[in-house]
Design a protein around this motif. Structure first.
Motif, mmCIF file in Angstrom:
data_model
loop_
_atom_site.group_PDB
_atom_site.id
_atom_site.type_symbol
_atom_site.label_atom_id
_atom_site.label_comp_id
_atom_site.label_asym_id
_atom_site.label_seq_id
_atom_site.Cartn_x
_atom_site.Cartn_y
_atom_site.Cartn_z
ATOM 1 N N UNK A 32 32.213 -9.287 -25.252
ATOM 2 C CA UNK A 32 32.440 -10.588 -24.615
ATOM 3 C C UNK A 32 33.046 -11.584 -25.596
ATOM 4 N N UNK A 33 32.516 -11.614 -26.821
ATOM 5 C CA UNK A 33 32.987 -12.606 -27.782
ATOM 6 C C UNK A 33 34.375 -12.327 -28.310
ATOM 7 N N UNK A 34 34.735 -11.038 -28.486
ATOM 8 C CA UNK A 34 36.048 -10.711 -29.041
ATOM 9 C C UNK A 34 37.190 -11.177 -28.132
ATOM 10 N N UNK A 35 37.167 -10.899 -26.828
ATOM 11 C CA UNK A 35 38.258 -11.428 -25.987
ATOM 12 C C UNK A 35 38.335 -12.944 -25.972
ATOM 13 N N UNK A 36 37.180 -13.612 -25.955
ATOM 14 C CA UNK A 36 37.199 -15.073 -25.949
ATOM 15 C C UNK A 36 37.787 -15.604 -27.251
ATOM 16 N N UNK A 37 37.392 -15.022 -28.391
ATOM 17 C CA UNK A 37 37.949 -15.447 -29.672
ATOM 18 C C UNK A 37 39.445 -15.182 -29.744
ATOM 19 N N UNK A 75 25.305 -10.667 -18.574
ATOM 20 C CA UNK A 75 24.207 -10.154 -17.755
ATOM 21 C C UNK A 75 24.490 -8.731 -17.275
ATOM 22 N N UNK A 76 25.748 -8.464 -16.917
ATOM 23 C CA UNK A 76 26.088 -7.119 -16.459
ATOM 24 C C UNK A 76 25.926 -6.098 -17.594
ATOM 25 N N UNK A 77 26.364 -6.444 -18.799
ATOM 26 C CA UNK A 77 26.230 -5.530 -19.933
ATOM 27 C C UNK A 77 24.771 -5.317 -20.310
ATOM 28 N N UNK A 78 23.972 -6.384 -20.257
ATOM 29 C CA UNK A 78 22.550 -6.236 -20.594
ATOM 30 C C UNK A 78 21.823 -5.393 -19.550
ATOM 31 N N UNK A 79 22.218 -5.547 -18.283
ATOM 32 C CA UNK A 79 21.596 -4.720 -17.248
ATOM 33 C C UNK A 79 21.967 -3.250 -17.387
ATOM 34 N N UNK A 136 23.229 -2.236 -22.740
ATOM 35 C CA UNK A 136 23.938 -2.445 -23.989
ATOM 36 C C UNK A 136 23.127 -3.364 -24.906
ATOM 37 N N UNK A 137 23.228 -3.135 -26.209
ATOM 38 C CA UNK A 137 22.532 -3.957 -27.178
ATOM 39 C C UNK A 137 23.225 -5.287 -27.396
ATOM 40 N N UNK A 138 22.556 -6.154 -28.194
ATOM 41 C CA UNK A 138 23.089 -7.490 -28.431
ATOM 42 C C UNK A 138 24.424 -7.432 -29.170
ATOM 43 N N UNK A 139 24.528 -6.518 -30.159
ATOM 44 C CA UNK A 139 25.771 -6.423 -30.919
ATOM 45 C C UNK A 139 26.944 -6.008 -30.055
#
Length: 452
Positions: A370-375, A354-358, A361-364
């Motif tokens: 967010x996804x890279x650190x979790x992976x 939500x912070x990045x979208x606000x 930032x785009x979806x990619x």
């Protein structure tokens, strides 16, 4: 929350607090009657569905197809003898069912049954289809749910018996543990909707429900609501094989009925909350809302939320007829070691997205950041789990300690490494029976002597 969203939320809440006193009474009576009727229906439905699952007949005597079985059970409980055990704290003993039942009815006050605007008319007065709404409505729901725990704990303590006390303590530990996971699942909804008002949360689920946008929060809430209501397979406070009957062992008649009523009312309440937070509330399901413009107007929204509540109640019944009861250690491990950590990680991910979208930032980019650190964390955890050597732990034989199970005046179980002292047994006073074979030989010899 932007300025326009904040102004819209205040405008929505402005519809509440303007009803005349007689309309407020009508709405309150409707909420009370809705809960009672839904409870009566759900009890019959549960008995019918579980009987169908177990290839039994089920209730079929009271009323057509057994539909009045719930009413018959209520009359039976009311006519039973009302007992108050002599060793109980009588004031707390009587107040405990009341403390447990009243908060169960309070949470329905902020559940929206329709749009927040003055779209419907009751006796010529325009009003929203909701008793009231608050800027912190979901915190109000959590607060009222927490008060009900006191009723269960006080019921076990005031009974003056060991087993009800253990049942009350188990119930308090269980409900507090699962309220943490439930609150964390609420927090993700707060972040996405930008409000704690139930009417605003329903408005935010257009066109996509939060069950789709926040699937982890929805799954965690569904598990937590089953544990919160002490329903199978999480009905550990009432485990008959372990605790005789749980916290309500010493209760009978109407006081026992109030505990059962509170349990089923809580089922309806958490189902209504789940429908409001994750399933679109009073909005019609997706196929209907696409071709019918009036599905979300007038009195129709009342039908949609009732259907969603009934489907979630069927889910409760389905679990009871399918899954066995968990052990207490398994249940607490699920809450503290699985649900709470998963909810915390998911909440951080939602807040980051939500912070990045606000920030625009785009979806990619959001997926990358967010996804890279979790992976990476998941990969490191898998590598760590695969590389570490699992050596069998040698059994450590410790000297067995004897202990007094009644040292503090109350029976306590032995700890690991301790052993109960041998129970002294007196010699039996019953005379030893004569062996069967010598007796049979003697009878045969007597018969032979008589015959000769």
């Amino acid at each position: 929350m932007t300025g326009l969203e904040l102004a819209a939320s205040y405008e929505t809440l402005g519809f509440f607090g303007r009803d005349p006193w007689w309309l407020v009474i009508i709405k309150a009576v409707f909420c009370f009657a809705f809960l009672l009727i839904t409870v009566l229906v759900s009890i019959v439905w549960e008995r019918k569905v579980v009987a169908w699952m177990q290839l039994r007949i089920g209730p079929n005597r009271h009323g057509p197809w057994g539909l009045l079985q719930s009413l018959a059970d209520g009359v039976k409980l009311a006519l039973k003898e009302d007992l108050v055990v002599s060793g109980a704290d009588k004031v707390v003993y009587i107040l405990a069912p009341v403390v447990c039942a009243i908060p169960a009815f309070m949470a329905i006050a902020v559940i929206p049954f329709g749009p927040a605007d003055n779209e419907i008319s009751i006796f010529g007065t325009r009003t929203p289809m909701q008793l009231t709404d608050l800027p912190v409505a979901l915190l109000y729901i959590l607060a009222t749910a927490s008060i009900g725990i006191y009723g269960i704990v006080l019921a076990g303590w005031s009974s003056g018996s060991t087993y009800p006390l253990l049942g009350g303590l188990r119930s308090s530990a269980q409900m507090i543990s699962y309220e943490i996971a439930m609150g964390l699942s609420f927090a993700a909804v707060f972040i996405y909707s930008g409000s704690m008002s139930t009417s605003q949360i329903v408005e935010s689920q257009q066109p996509t429900w939060f069950a789709v946008l926040l699937p982890v929060s929805f799954i965690v809430y569904v598990i937590a609501m089953v544990g919160e209501t002490n329903r199978a397979p999480f009905d550990l406070p009432e485990a008959e094989g372990e605790l005789v009957g749980g916290f309500n062992t010493e209760y009978s008649s109407l006081k026992f009925a109030m505990f059962m009523l509170a349990e089923y009312v809580n089922m309806v309440t958490v189902s209504a909350v789940a429908s409001t937070l994750f399933l679109g509330g009073w909005r019609a399901p997706w196929p209907i809302s696409t071709f019918w413009a009036g599905a979300n107007h007038g009195w129709w929204p009342l039908l949609w939320i009732v259907i969603k509540i009934q489907l979630l109640l069927f889910f409760f019944i389905w679990l009871r007829g399918t899954l066995p009861r968990l052990r207490y250690d398994q249940f607490m491990k699920l809450g503290w070691k699985v649900l709470i950590p998963v909810s915390l990680v998911w909440l951080v991910m939602v807040a980051s997205v939500r912070a990045l979208r606000n920030e625009g930032y785009g979806f990619g980019n959001v997926v990358l950041y967010v996804g890279a650190p979790v992976a990476a964390l998941l990969l490191l955890s898998l590598l760590w789990d695969g590389m570490r050597t699992k050596e069998p732990k040698a059994r450590q034989f410790q000297p067995v300690e004897e202990f007094d199970p009644m040292a503090g005046g109350y029976p306590v179980p032995p700890l690991p490494g301790q052993q109960l002292p041998p129970v002294p047994r007196r010699r039996s006073r019953v005379p030893k029976a004569v062996p069967v074979e010598p007796l049979q030989d003697a009878l045969n010899g007597a018969n032979h002597s008589e015959g000769s």
